[in-house]
Design a protein around this motif. Sequence first.
Motif, PDB file in Angstrom:
ATOM      1  N   ILE A  80      11.653  -3.103   2.357  1.00  0.00           N
ATOM      2  CA  ILE A  80      10.973  -1.890   1.896  1.00  0.00           C
ATOM      3  C   ILE A  80      10.202  -2.129   0.602  1.00  0.00           C
ATOM      4  O   ILE A  80       9.756  -1.186  -0.044  1.00  0.00           O
ATOM      5  N   ASP A  81      10.028  -3.394   0.238  1.00  0.00           N
ATOM      6  CA  ASP A  81       9.368  -3.715  -1.027  1.00  0.00           C
ATOM      7  C   ASP A  81       7.958  -3.163  -1.116  1.00  0.00           C
ATOM      8  O   ASP A  81       7.500  -2.797  -2.195  1.00  0.00           O
ATOM      9  N   SER A  82       7.269  -3.027   0.002  1.00  0.00           N
ATOM     10  CA  SER A  82       5.908  -2.493  -0.041  1.00  0.00           C
ATOM     11  C   SER A  82       5.893  -0.978  -0.282  1.00  0.00           C
ATOM     12  O   SER A  82       4.849  -0.420  -0.594  1.00  0.00           O
ATOM     13  N   GLN A  83       7.044  -0.338  -0.169  1.00  0.00           N
ATOM     14  CA  GLN A  83       7.131   1.106  -0.363  1.00  0.00           C
ATOM     15  C   GLN A  83       7.738   1.485  -1.718  1.00  0.00           C
ATOM     16  O   GLN A  83       7.843   2.659  -2.031  1.00  0.00           O
ATOM     17  N   ILE A  84       8.144   0.485  -2.476  1.00  0.00           N
ATOM     18  CA  ILE A  84       8.870   0.719  -3.728  1.00  0.00           C
ATOM     19  C   ILE A  84       8.049   0.246  -4.918  1.00  0.00           C
ATOM     20  O   ILE A  84       7.559  -0.877  -4.948  1.00  0.00           O
ATOM     21  N   ASP A  85       7.921   1.106  -5.913  1.00  0.00           N
ATOM     22  CA  ASP A  85       7.388   0.725  -7.223  1.00  0.00           C
ATOM     23  C   ASP A  85       8.617   0.465  -8.090  1.00  0.00           C
ATOM     24  O   ASP A  85       9.290   1.397  -8.516  1.00  0.00           O
ATOM     25  N   PHE A  86       8.945  -0.797  -8.300  1.00  0.00           N
ATOM     26  CA  PHE A  86      10.166  -1.197  -9.000  1.00  0.00           C
ATOM     27  C   PHE A  86       9.776  -1.807 -10.335  1.00  0.00           C
ATOM     28  O   PHE A  86       9.093  -2.815 -10.381  1.00  0.00           O
ATOM     29  N   ARG A  87      10.229  -1.176 -11.423  1.00  0.00           N
ATOM     30  CA  ARG A  87       9.853  -1.619 -12.765  1.00  0.00           C
ATOM     31  C   ARG A  87      11.038  -1.579 -13.717  1.00  0.00           C
ATOM     32  O   ARG A  87      11.901  -0.725 -13.602  1.00  0.00           O
ATOM     33  N   GLY A  88      10.987  -2.466 -14.685  1.00  0.00           N
ATOM     34  CA  GLY A  88      11.893  -2.396 -15.817  1.00  0.00           C
ATOM     35  C   GLY A  88      11.241  -1.552 -16.895  1.00  0.00           C
ATOM     36  O   GLY A  88      10.026  -1.382 -16.914  1.00  0.00           O
TER      37      GLY A  88
END
Length: 88
Positions: free
Chosen positions: A38-46
Motif C-alpha cells: 500500500i506504499d503508493s497510497q500512503i504519505d509516510f513522513r517523519g
Amino acid sequence: MEATISHKILICLGSSCHSRGNAENLKIIQDFVKERKIDSQIDFRGHLCHEMCNRGPVIELDEIVFEEVTPSNLPTILSKHFDKATCI
C-alpha cells in the motif's frame, strides 16, 4: 491506473519519542506498508514534534494521534486503522 495518496502516517522522530521506541516503530510501519503493498497510497513522513514528549512515542494516522505507541501495540493499531480503510 496509478493509486493516489489516500492516507497519511506521521511518526515523531524527536529525541524523546525516538529513544522511547519510535526508532523501532519506524521499521514496523515500513514493513507493514510494504507487506500490504500500500506504499503508493500512503504519505509516510517523519516529523519533529507534537509537543507531547511525556506521552510518547507518538504517531499520527490520518490525523488521529496515538500516544505511548510501542512495538508490541503498534501492529494492532495499524491493523485496526487500516482494516477500516479502503486501501486494504
